[in-house]
Motif scaffolding. Sequence first.
Motif, short mmCIF file in Angstrom:
data_model
loop_
_atom_site.label_atom_id
_atom_site.label_comp_id
_atom_site.label_asym_id
_atom_site.label_seq_id
_atom_site.Cartn_x
_atom_site.Cartn_y
_atom_site.Cartn_z
N GLY A 165 36.61 2.35 100.16
CA GLY A 165 37.38 3.41 100.80
C GLY A 165 36.55 4.15 101.84
N ALA A 166 35.27 4.37 101.51
CA ALA A 166 34.39 5.05 102.46
C ALA A 166 34.19 4.21 103.72
CB ALA A 166 33.04 5.33 101.80
N ARG B 40 37.31 4.52 105.88
CA ARG B 40 37.34 5.80 106.59
C ARG B 40 36.35 5.81 107.75
NH1 ARG B 40 37.97 7.42 101.21
NH2 ARG B 40 35.73 7.79 100.93
N ARG B 41 35.17 5.25 107.53
CA ARG B 41 34.18 5.20 108.61
C ARG B 41 34.70 4.34 109.77
NH1 ARG B 41 28.60 5.51 108.88
NH2 ARG B 41 28.87 7.15 107.31
N ARG C 86 37.79 3.79 110.62
CA ARG C 86 38.84 4.51 111.34
C ARG C 86 38.25 5.57 112.27
NH1 ARG C 86 41.28 4.83 106.06
NH2 ARG C 86 42.85 3.19 105.80
N GLU C 87 37.21 6.25 111.79
CA GLU C 87 36.56 7.26 112.62
C GLU C 87 35.97 6.63 113.88
OE1 GLU C 87 33.62 8.97 110.12
OE2 GLU C 87 35.06 9.98 108.79
N ASP D 73 42.55 4.57 114.04
CA ASP D 73 43.44 4.09 112.99
C ASP D 73 44.12 2.78 113.36
OD1 ASP D 73 42.76 6.29 111.54
OD2 ASP D 73 44.66 7.35 111.83
N THR E 68 43.68 -2.49 106.33
CA THR E 68 43.17 -2.47 104.96
C THR E 68 44.10 -3.26 104.05
OG1 THR E 68 44.27 -0.34 104.64
CG2 THR E 68 41.92 -0.29 105.15
N ALA F 127 46.29 4.23 101.58
CA ALA F 127 46.05 3.95 102.98
C ALA F 127 46.20 2.46 103.31
CB ALA F 127 44.64 4.40 103.38
#
Length: 546
Positions: A274-275, A278-279, A281-282, A286, A291, A306
């Motif tokens: 998950g981390a 998120r990284r 996407r940053e 998006d 995923t 997500a």
Amino acid sequence: MVASGPEGADAQSMRPSRPVPHTVEELARLTGARVRAASSGLVGAVTGVVLNSREVQPGDLYAALPGAQVHGARFAADAAAAGAVAVLTDPAGERLLDEAGVSLPVLVSEQPRSWVGPVAAAVYDSHPGEEAGQELFAVTGTNGKTTTTYFTTAILRALGHTTGLIGTIEILAGDTPIPSRLTTPEAPHVHSLLALMRERGITATAMEVSSHALEFHRVDGVHYGVAGFTNLTQDHLDLHGSMEEYFEAKAQLFTRQRTSRAVVVLSDEDPWSGAMARRAREELGDANVTTVALRGSEDAERGQDAAQWTLRSLTRRGIGSAFVLRHRDGRELRVHTGLPGDFNVANAALAVLMVLDSGVELETLQRALDEHDPLTASVPGRMELVGTRPTSLVDFAHNPDALVRALRSVDPEDGRVIVVFGATGQRDTGKRPVMGRVAAEEADVVIVTDDDPHAEDPAPIREQVAAGAREAVAAGARATDVLVIAPRATAIRTAVRMARAEDSVIVAGRGHETVQDVAGVDVPLDDRVELREALAQLHAHTEESK
């Protein structure tokens, strides 16, 4: 030497035939390096880049980098004698060149390693990417990189591509296999290979990208169309120090500098997944991150809200699996893999979605999956079936998570699981008792032996692994026997002799490898050969007993 890799004829076979000559001044402008002019006044054009002085050919730039034990600049005289026309190094290397009287022009940079990739990309004109008619796919993660790259190339071939592969087991440049010594070769080799592949008409290449490759700049200057993430579990902490640092090393792949799109496997059992999503996407936005959640239940969907794709309708088909990938907009892909284990379901799902994200139409991809069944091909040393009665497999599982996954994939209903494995010397010592523990929890018979001890005494390694297994047994683990047997070939023969027809034997840790490093000596040893010979002896004895 400060770098390892293919030498001699192998190194030559990895080079394109049409490099783009660059002057030292042009490379200085590219890198921002300071130029120390040649004392002889003779300056030739740079037509190749090497990190190893033994690979130098006339016209090469020799990258003299600081090593763990010796600075590469100490070999610059050898490089010059072999025909090198320039050197890239740091200020310490420049001083060593002066002491040795090397008269070549020198590019001096505080961070020379970070420029080897871009320089090689310019000289070899690799220009990897779709605009050059060559799609690039990268896979990173602790486990599953090799299988996922094999799956990816199999799908791409089914779609009509001529494919290349750069990975642990082999490098495939067209129809030419080149033995691989590193999960990801050094930067000059990567760029020369990509240029060579383009020359040979290869239209899509899949590459394993290890944390070592990212940390040591081996893929600098390469930009991938799609990068995939498998998982993150304990491994390589001897290099990274902590799981947080290991994560940061892997996360370097999911930046705009290195990839256009990312596909991330999400798992409740892997908190780092998950981390990483998120990284990504940053870094990428998006819209450029896909995923997939490994579980299709409602609970899993809430936990992985997500995920665009979820796994559905998982069923066993032979030793493999069939399943459906469902997008939250209702689209579906029907997938089958012939390899055993839930982890190969994850690898297959990742490969399929990476190819889909490269721009292939869903209907075209489904047709290729249905008509060619590309995910049935075996991968050398990855859950490779060597024999039956007992079911006998060889796998590369060399860390706790991979070992658990391998053992759970073959749990027979009416038989026992017998595992043969060890731990590598001079590597993360903390995982040794953990591997022993998980082996005792997941197998009925645990046989601890040697992996690659390297320069470390193998006996204490075996005992550290066995101690973890014995502690688990004392706490009520599944295993009934914990044996310590060396050498490895004897351990394999013992496992086969112990096995009944309904049992399963897994020899784990070395996979496709054919030599064992014992105190710096390469000892021939192929788990598949040893297992096959042991099974032949068992079956011959069984026939004689009838």
